[in-house]
Design a protein around this motif. Sequence first.
Motif, PDB file in Angstrom:
ATOM      1  N   ILE A  73       0.939  -1.383   0.070  1.00 32.77           N
ATOM      2  CA  ILE A  73      -0.134   0.145  -0.016  1.00 32.77           C
ATOM      3  C   ILE A  73       1.168   1.142   0.173  1.00 32.77           C
ATOM      4  O   ILE A  73       0.564   2.174  -0.791  1.00 32.77           O
ATOM      5  N   ARG A  74       1.663   1.227   0.779  1.00 31.81           N
ATOM      6  CA  ARG A  74       2.922   2.386   0.837  1.00 31.81           C
ATOM      7  C   ARG A  74       3.615   2.610  -0.435  1.00 31.81           C
ATOM      8  O   ARG A  74       3.715   3.853  -1.056  1.00 31.81           O
ATOM      9  N   ARG A  75       4.042   1.507  -1.017  1.00 35.38           N
ATOM     10  CA  ARG A  75       4.769   1.844  -2.433  1.00 35.38           C
ATOM     11  C   ARG A  75       3.794   2.452  -3.603  1.00 35.38           C
ATOM     12  O   ARG A  75       3.897   3.142  -4.294  1.00 35.38           O
ATOM     13  N   ILE A  76       2.436   2.027  -3.377  1.00 38.75           N
ATOM     14  CA  ILE A  76       1.461   2.269  -4.436  1.00 38.75           C
ATOM     15  C   ILE A  76       1.246   3.938  -4.117  1.00 38.75           C
ATOM     16  O   ILE A  76       1.202   4.444  -5.034  1.00 38.75           O
ATOM     17  N   MET A  77       0.983   4.130  -2.901  1.00 40.60           N
ATOM     18  CA  MET A  77       0.617   5.583  -2.614  1.00 40.60           C
ATOM     19  C   MET A  77       1.895   6.436  -2.555  1.00 40.60           C
ATOM     20  O   MET A  77       1.710   7.637  -3.144  1.00 40.60           O
ATOM     21  N   MET A  78       3.051   5.991  -2.722  1.00 38.44           N
ATOM     22  CA  MET A  78       4.407   6.857  -2.706  1.00 38.44           C
ATOM     23  C   MET A  78       4.497   7.116  -4.592  1.00 38.44           C
ATOM     24  O   MET A  78       4.933   8.235  -4.899  1.00 38.44           O
ATOM     25  N   GLY A  79       4.063   6.078  -5.235  1.00 31.97           N
ATOM     26  CA  GLY A  79       4.193   6.285  -6.626  1.00 31.97           C
ATOM     27  C   GLY A  79       3.062   6.605  -7.450  1.00 31.97           C
ATOM     28  O   GLY A  79       3.398   6.924  -8.862  1.00 31.97           O
ATOM     29  N   ILE A  80       1.923   6.774  -6.768  1.00 31.42           N
ATOM     30  CA  ILE A  80       0.665   7.290  -7.733  1.00 31.42           C
ATOM     31  C   ILE A  80       0.652   8.626  -7.878  1.00 31.42           C
ATOM     32  O   ILE A  80       1.253   9.341  -7.450  1.00 31.42           O
ATOM     33  N   GLU A  81       0.401   9.047  -9.260  1.00 37.94           N
ATOM     34  CA  GLU A  81       0.530  10.326  -9.779  1.00 37.94           C
ATOM     35  C   GLU A  81      -0.858  11.011  -9.234  1.00 37.94           C
ATOM     36  O   GLU A  81      -1.804  10.814 -10.057  1.00 37.94           O
ATOM     37  N   ASN A  82      -0.657  11.841  -8.462  1.00 39.44           N
ATOM     38  CA  ASN A  82      -1.790  12.692  -7.697  1.00 39.44           C
ATOM     39  C   ASN A  82      -2.623  13.183  -8.925  1.00 39.44           C
ATOM     40  O   ASN A  82      -3.898  13.421  -9.130  1.00 39.44           O
ATOM     41  N   GLU A 145      -8.772  18.602  -5.575  1.00 36.35           N
ATOM     42  CA  GLU A 145      -7.764  19.236  -6.276  1.00 36.35           C
ATOM     43  C   GLU A 145      -6.273  19.506  -5.484  1.00 36.35           C
ATOM     44  O   GLU A 145      -6.469  19.828  -4.514  1.00 36.35           O
ATOM     45  N   LYS A 146      -5.241  18.956  -5.884  1.00 34.17           N
ATOM     46  CA  LYS A 146      -3.899  19.371  -5.289  1.00 34.17           C
ATOM     47  C   LYS A 146      -3.568  20.632  -5.490  1.00 34.17           C
ATOM     48  O   LYS A 146      -3.515  21.297  -6.512  1.00 34.17           O
ATOM     49  N   LEU A 147      -2.779  21.235  -4.578  1.00 34.13           N
ATOM     50  CA  LEU A 147      -2.434  22.584  -4.345  1.00 34.13           C
ATOM     51  C   LEU A 147      -0.881  22.655  -3.767  1.00 34.13           C
ATOM     52  O   LEU A 147      -0.637  22.144  -2.788  1.00 34.13           O
ATOM     53  N   GLU A 148      -0.217  23.549  -4.472  1.00 36.95           N
ATOM     54  CA  GLU A 148       1.122  23.777  -3.871  1.00 36.95           C
ATOM     55  C   GLU A 148       1.275  25.205  -3.453  1.00 36.95           C
ATOM     56  O   GLU A 148       0.822  26.206  -4.449  1.00 36.95           O
ATOM     57  N   ASN A 149       1.341  25.711  -2.173  1.00 34.56           N
ATOM     58  CA  ASN A 149       1.162  27.051  -1.859  1.00 34.56           C
ATOM     59  C   ASN A 149       2.078  28.012  -2.406  1.00 34.56           C
ATOM     60  O   ASN A 149       1.796  29.120  -2.653  1.00 34.56           O
ATOM     61  N   LYS A 150       3.304  27.563  -3.090  1.00 40.06           N
ATOM     62  CA  LYS A 150       4.277  28.382  -3.622  1.00 40.06           C
ATOM     63  C   LYS A 150       3.729  28.786  -5.158  1.00 40.06           C
ATOM     64  O   LYS A 150       4.205  29.933  -5.487  1.00 40.06           O
ATOM     65  N   LYS A 151       2.974  27.942  -5.724  1.00 38.47           N
ATOM     66  CA  LYS A 151       2.604  28.341  -6.861  1.00 38.47           C
ATOM     67  C   LYS A 151       1.205  29.045  -6.948  1.00 38.47           C
ATOM     68  O   LYS A 151       1.157  29.704  -8.257  1.00 38.47           O
ATOM     69  N   THR A 152       0.216  28.728  -6.281  1.00 34.65           N
ATOM     70  CA  THR A 152      -0.979  29.209  -6.470  1.00 34.65           C
ATOM     71  C   THR A 152      -1.794  29.329  -5.135  1.00 34.65           C
ATOM     72  O   THR A 152      -1.258  28.751  -4.158  1.00 34.65           O
ATOM     73  N   SER A 153      -2.777  29.997  -4.905  1.00 32.50           N
ATOM     74  CA  SER A 153      -3.603  30.050  -3.690  1.00 32.50           C
ATOM     75  C   SER A 153      -4.805  29.251  -3.903  1.00 32.50           C
ATOM     76  O   SER A 153      -5.292  28.712  -4.953  1.00 32.50           O
ATOM     77  N   GLU A 154      -5.463  29.368  -2.932  1.00 31.13           N
ATOM     78  CA  GLU A 154      -6.855  28.351  -2.732  1.00 31.13           C
ATOM     79  C   GLU A 154      -7.734  28.936  -3.484  1.00 31.13           C
ATOM     80  O   GLU A 154      -8.495  28.287  -4.190  1.00 31.13           O
ATOM     81  N   ILE A 155      -8.025  30.181  -3.628  1.00 32.21           N
ATOM     82  CA  ILE A 155      -8.807  31.105  -4.167  1.00 32.21           C
ATOM     83  C   ILE A 155      -8.613  30.588  -5.671  1.00 32.21           C
ATOM     84  O   ILE A 155      -9.772  30.461  -6.480  1.00 32.21           O
ATOM     85  N   HIS A 156      -7.641  30.751  -6.224  1.00 31.54           N
ATOM     86  CA  HIS A 156      -7.249  30.417  -7.622  1.00 31.54           C
ATOM     87  C   HIS A 156      -7.577  28.696  -7.607  1.00 31.54           C
ATOM     88  O   HIS A 156      -8.093  28.613  -8.881  1.00 31.54           O
ATOM     89  N   CYS A 157      -7.285  28.395  -7.001  1.00 34.36           N
ATOM     90  CA  CYS A 157      -7.494  26.689  -7.087  1.00 34.36           C
ATOM     91  C   CYS A 157      -9.253  26.370  -7.455  1.00 34.36           C
ATOM     92  O   CYS A 157      -9.404  25.687  -8.085  1.00 34.36           O
ATOM     93  N   VAL A 158      -9.893  26.851  -6.370  1.00 35.26           N
ATOM     94  CA  VAL A 158     -11.119  26.782  -6.439  1.00 35.26           C
ATOM     95  C   VAL A 158     -12.003  27.404  -7.755  1.00 35.26           C
ATOM     96  O   VAL A 158     -12.680  26.640  -8.341  1.00 35.26           O
ATOM     97  N   ARG A 159     -11.248  28.629  -8.239  1.00 35.78           N
ATOM     98  CA  ARG A 159     -11.842  28.943  -9.505  1.00 35.78           C
ATOM     99  C   ARG A 159     -11.523  27.930 -10.852  1.00 35.78           C
ATOM    100  O   ARG A 159     -12.311  27.553 -11.498  1.00 35.78           O
ATOM    101  N   HIS A 160     -10.224  27.351 -10.683  1.00 37.02           N
ATOM    102  CA  HIS A 160      -9.847  26.230 -11.614  1.00 37.02           C
ATOM    103  C   HIS A 160     -10.848  25.181 -11.449  1.00 37.02           C
ATOM    104  O   HIS A 160     -10.884  24.766 -12.485  1.00 37.02           O
ATOM    105  N   MET A 161     -11.090  24.803 -10.318  1.00 36.93           N
ATOM    106  CA  MET A 161     -12.116  23.604 -10.021  1.00 36.93           C
ATOM    107  C   MET A 161     -13.447  23.948 -10.870  1.00 36.93           C
ATOM    108  O   MET A 161     -13.812  22.951 -11.578  1.00 36.93           O
ATOM    109  N   VAL A 162     -13.901  24.973 -10.591  1.00 39.42           N
ATOM    110  CA  VAL A 162     -15.417  25.400 -11.145  1.00 39.42           C
ATOM    111  C   VAL A 162     -15.212  25.204 -12.708  1.00 39.42           C
ATOM    112  O   VAL A 162     -15.985  24.761 -13.392  1.00 39.42           O
ATOM    113  N   GLU A 163     -14.119  25.831 -13.099  1.00 39.28           N
ATOM    114  CA  GLU A 163     -13.821  26.077 -14.687  1.00 39.28           C
ATOM    115  C   GLU A 163     -13.727  24.613 -15.271  1.00 39.28           C
ATOM    116  O   GLU A 163     -13.940  24.666 -16.365  1.00 39.28           O
TER     117      GLU A 163
END
Length: 194
Positions: A73-82, A145-163
């Motif tokens: 299970i660990r190997r699968i979760m480490m290798g899965i592409e989110n 949706e996955k988010l990296e805080n250095k690249k974008t914000s939650e607000i932009h992420c939510v907008r992207h999810m709606v679109e």
Amino acid sequence: MSSLINFLKQVNDWRDRSGQRHPLWWILLIVILGLMVGCLSYRDLSAFAKNYQDYLLRIAKNPQLKVPSYSTIRRIMMGIENDKLIPIFNQWATQLSSEEEIPDWIAVDGKSIKSTLTDYYGNKQNFASMVSWFSQENGLVLALEKLENKKTSEIHCVRHMVENMDDKSIAKSLFLKLQKIFLTFGKEASILLK
């Protein structure tokens, strides 16, 4: 449950075929169901699979399947592409509710993922988060949706999810609900609609 299995079978299996003991969809099904009942560690997920093996095999409609070890299970979760799993999960979650079933209250929240923080004390600090839409009325996660805080914000992420929602009628309904929030709360909520 068969629809979830059908969706999970769409996830690309990156593993070498030789030596494979468990189909990828089977392990992902165990992980998703285990997480839904509060199993948060690999050992807990493995124990969940062992304790509910008969039930899981009935769901899978395949008595030949075996329970994976926690290290599998660990190997699968480490290798899965989110980036490949999340859209498939969102397609499955979207088909669970129709436009009429969209609740009046949807919780939108981001939660950081444990052990993803980098550059703890530096100015390039970054961590991964999962932003989710949760229907408080029917208890369903409507989107992730996955988010990296250095690249974008939650607000932009939510907008992207709606679109990017597959079901445009649901996206339109959610957007109208966001507009109601703007009308109620004014300028503070306007950033959601930009």
